[in-house]
Design a protein around this motif. Structure first.
Motif, PDB file in Angstrom:
ATOM      1  N   MET A 113       0.841  -1.189   0.000  1.00  0.00           N
ATOM      2  CA  MET A 113       0.000   0.000   0.000  1.00  0.00           C
ATOM      3  C   MET A 113       0.882   1.248   0.000  1.00  0.00           C
ATOM      4  N   ARG A 114       0.542   2.193  -0.854  1.00  0.00           N
ATOM      5  CA  ARG A 114       1.294   3.437  -0.926  1.00  0.00           C
ATOM      6  C   ARG A 114       0.491   4.536  -0.230  1.00  0.00           C
ATOM      7  N   PHE A 115       1.109   5.157   0.759  1.00  0.00           N
ATOM      8  CA  PHE A 115       0.440   6.151   1.603  1.00  0.00           C
ATOM      9  C   PHE A 115       1.178   7.480   1.449  1.00  0.00           C
ATOM     10  N   ILE A 116       0.519   8.456   0.813  1.00  0.00           N
ATOM     11  CA  ILE A 116       1.123   9.758   0.528  1.00  0.00           C
ATOM     12  C   ILE A 116       0.505  10.825   1.424  1.00  0.00           C
ATOM     13  N   ILE A 117       1.337  11.589   2.112  1.00  0.00           N
ATOM     14  CA  ILE A 117       0.894  12.770   2.846  1.00  0.00           C
ATOM     15  C   ILE A 117       1.135  13.983   1.963  1.00  0.00           C
ATOM     16  N   VAL A 118       0.072  14.710   1.634  1.00  0.00           N
ATOM     17  CA  VAL A 118       0.183  15.915   0.804  1.00  0.00           C
ATOM     18  C   VAL A 118       0.026  17.130   1.710  1.00  0.00           C
ATOM     19  N   THR A 119       1.085  17.910   1.834  1.00  0.00           N
ATOM     20  CA  THR A 119       1.048  19.068   2.714  1.00  0.00           C
ATOM     21  C   THR A 119       1.832  20.211   2.077  1.00  0.00           C
ATOM     22  N   GLY A 120       1.980  21.303   2.805  1.00  0.00           N
ATOM     23  CA  GLY A 120       2.714  22.431   2.266  1.00  0.00           C
ATOM     24  C   GLY A 120       2.042  23.755   2.567  1.00  0.00           C
ATOM     25  N   MET A 121       2.503  24.784   1.907  1.00  0.00           N
ATOM     26  CA  MET A 121       1.994  26.128   2.144  1.00  0.00           C
ATOM     27  C   MET A 121       0.563  26.275   1.649  1.00  0.00           C
ATOM     28  N   SER A 122      -0.248  26.984   2.392  1.00  0.00           N
ATOM     29  CA  SER A 122      -1.619  27.253   1.977  1.00  0.00           C
ATOM     30  C   SER A 122      -1.606  28.109   0.714  1.00  0.00           C
TER      31      SER A 122
ATOM     32  N   ALA B 127      -5.723   2.655   6.904  1.00  0.00           N
ATOM     33  CA  ALA B 127      -5.164   2.610   5.551  1.00  0.00           C
ATOM     34  C   ALA B 127      -4.094   1.530   5.431  1.00  0.00           C
ATOM     35  N   SER B 128      -3.390   1.253   6.522  1.00  0.00           N
ATOM     36  CA  SER B 128      -2.306   0.275   6.496  1.00  0.00           C
ATOM     37  C   SER B 128      -2.783  -1.154   6.726  1.00  0.00           C
ATOM     38  N   ASN B 129      -4.048  -1.302   7.057  1.00  0.00           N
ATOM     39  CA  ASN B 129      -4.600  -2.636   7.310  1.00  0.00           C
ATOM     40  C   ASN B 129      -4.623  -3.440   6.012  1.00  0.00           C
ATOM     41  N   PRO B 130      -3.960  -4.593   5.979  1.00  0.00           N
ATOM     42  CA  PRO B 130      -3.935  -5.395   4.740  1.00  0.00           C
ATOM     43  C   PRO B 130      -5.316  -5.819   4.259  1.00  0.00           C
ATOM     44  N   ALA B 131      -6.290  -5.819   5.165  1.00  0.00           N
ATOM     45  CA  ALA B 131      -7.640  -6.253   4.793  1.00  0.00           C
ATOM     46  C   ALA B 131      -8.411  -5.188   4.037  1.00  0.00           C
TER      47      ALA B 131
ATOM     48  N   ILE C   4       3.032  10.488  15.247  1.00  0.00           N
ATOM     49  CA  ILE C   4       1.818   9.719  14.958  1.00  0.00           C
ATOM     50  C   ILE C   4       2.047   8.765  13.791  1.00  0.00           C
ATOM     51  N   LEU C   5       2.801   9.230  12.792  1.00  0.00           N
ATOM     52  CA  LEU C   5       3.011   8.437  11.580  1.00  0.00           C
ATOM     53  C   LEU C   5       4.231   7.519  11.653  1.00  0.00           C
ATOM     54  N   ARG C   6       4.941   7.544  12.756  1.00  0.00           N
ATOM     55  CA  ARG C   6       6.224   6.841  12.856  1.00  0.00           C
ATOM     56  C   ARG C   6       6.116   5.359  12.510  1.00  0.00           C
ATOM     57  N   ASP C   7       5.028   4.711  12.918  1.00  0.00           N
ATOM     58  CA  ASP C   7       4.886   3.266  12.731  1.00  0.00           C
ATOM     59  C   ASP C   7       4.193   2.881  11.427  1.00  0.00           C
ATOM     60  N   TYR C   8       3.911   3.876  10.581  1.00  0.00           N
ATOM     61  CA  TYR C   8       3.185   3.580   9.339  1.00  0.00           C
ATOM     62  C   TYR C   8       4.023   4.028   8.146  1.00  0.00           C
ATOM     63  N   PRO C   9       4.341   3.114   7.226  1.00  0.00           N
ATOM     64  CA  PRO C   9       5.118   3.505   6.037  1.00  0.00           C
ATOM     65  C   PRO C   9       4.384   4.606   5.263  1.00  0.00           C
ATOM     66  N   HIS C  10       5.079   5.672   4.968  1.00  0.00           N
ATOM     67  CA  HIS C  10       4.440   6.801   4.291  1.00  0.00           C
ATOM     68  C   HIS C  10       5.485   7.610   3.541  1.00  0.00           C
ATOM     69  N   GLU C  11       5.002   8.447   2.634  1.00  0.00           N
ATOM     70  CA  GLU C  11       5.831   9.404   1.916  1.00  0.00           C
ATOM     71  C   GLU C  11       5.200  10.778   2.081  1.00  0.00           C
ATOM     72  N   ILE C  12       6.033  11.791   2.204  1.00  0.00           N
ATOM     73  CA  ILE C  12       5.529  13.154   2.386  1.00  0.00           C
ATOM     74  C   ILE C  12       5.836  13.987   1.149  1.00  0.00           C
ATOM     75  N   LEU C  13       4.783  14.543   0.576  1.00  0.00           N
ATOM     76  CA  LEU C  13       4.911  15.486  -0.535  1.00  0.00           C
ATOM     77  C   LEU C  13       4.644  16.880   0.002  1.00  0.00           C
ATOM     78  N   PHE C  14       5.637  17.760  -0.100  1.00  0.00           N
ATOM     79  CA  PHE C  14       5.496  19.136   0.383  1.00  0.00           C
ATOM     80  C   PHE C  14       5.447  20.078  -0.812  1.00  0.00           C
ATOM     81  N   LEU C  15       4.335  20.811  -0.929  1.00  0.00           N
ATOM     82  CA  LEU C  15       4.188  21.803  -1.992  1.00  0.00           C
ATOM     83  C   LEU C  15       4.558  23.175  -1.454  1.00  0.00           C
TER      84      LEU C  15
END
Length: 284
Positions: free
Chosen positions: A1-10, A44-48, A76-87
């Motif tokens: 599962m690919r988990f993307i965090i989309v964040t950045g400047m308003s 989101a990380s649950n295989p089911a 909070i996200l430490r235990d969940y594989p994720h990628e952060i996209l900063f705009l």
């Protein structure tokens, strides 16, 4: 599962980026309260669960509401594989965008816009520093942002990234308002005037044979195929994800249905993603 965090400047384009990711097949959620982020990441990380691609949009309001911090968010996200996209975006461009939309900056608090932008940048700098991807949208056009996101997050290959919607319709009921390209096939033989075919549709073999009895039907298909094979990669390069191709005849039951079916077969065979709909086939 690919988990993307989309964040950045308003104002940097996070909402637009989420819409683009949604078009790429991501399940997108925007602006969850910080206290719900952990629960969402767990689900989101649950295989089911059925989602293989998930994107979560977070802005400064989500992270700092109630006294939160970048550090608490990352914990909070430490235990969940994720990628952060900063705009990111320049101060000057953000000010122009806010003035154009007349929206309030979340940290301006009724004060000066530039003060809100500067405060947000200070808050979010630690998050920018740990982001996996940073995109500066200051001078980006929509297609450029789409190209960057596709490069980073799209798992599709080849040219078949434009989703084709092929729709048959009847001119007597109006041209579909969402049409990108419209092809008129009223030049083909009309089964409506053949008694044994009148009450059939272009989904019936007899009607298809009648409509395609002359060479001009195949010539039409070949020319439309050549045109679309030329256009589709160029539409894709402009950031277009879906193309609505509409094929019309008088009533939308015989000729347009036949040719829409034929076009769908052609492009499915070429490996494109195709949906087929006959808008007026049940009308009398």
């Amino acid at each position: 599962m690919r988990f993307i965090i989309v964040t950045g400047m308003s104002g940097s384009g996070k909402t637009q980026a989420l819409k683009m990711l949604e078009d790429m097949g991501y399940f997108c959620v925007d602006n969850l309260p910080l206290e719900l982020v952990g629960k969402f990441a767990e689900l989101a990380s649950n295989p089911a669960q059925e989602y293989s691609k998930v994107a979560l949009g977070l802005d400064v309001r989500s992270i700092y509401k109630g006294g939160g911090s970048v550090e608490s968010f990352l914990e909070i996200l430490r235990d969940y594989p994720h990628e952060i996209l900063f705009l990111d975006c320049s101060r000057e461009q953000l000010m122009r965008r806010y003035k154009a939309t007349r929206r309030l900056h979340p940290l301006a608090k009724g004060g000066r816009l530039e003060d809100g932008i500067d405060a947000e940048r200070k808050y979010l700098t630690p998050l920018r520093d740990v982001a996996d991807y940073v995109i500066d949208t200051s001078d980006f056009l929509t297609r450029q942002l789409m190209a960057e996101l596709s490069h980073l997050f799209s798992e599709e290959t080849g040219e078949g990234r434009v989703f084709l919607s092929i729709l048959s319709f009847g001119y007597k009921y109006g041209i579909p308002p969402d049409a990108d390209l419209v092809f008129d096939v009223r030049f083909l033989p009309n089964p409506f005037y053949v008694e044994e075919l009148k009450h059939k549709t272009g989904n019936d073999t007899e009607v298809q044979k009648y409509v395609c009895q002359k060479e001009e039907a195949q010539v039409f298909l070949d020319k439309v195929k050549d045109l679309l094979v030329f256009l589709l990669p160029r539409y894709r390069a402009e950031g277009k994800r879906q193309l609505m191709i509409c094929v019309g005849c008088t009533g939308g039951r015989h000729r347009s249905v036949t040719m829409a079916n034929k076009l769908a077969d052609v492009f499915t065979g070429l490996g494109w993603q195709v949906s087929l709909l006959h808008r007026d086939i049940v009308r009398q």
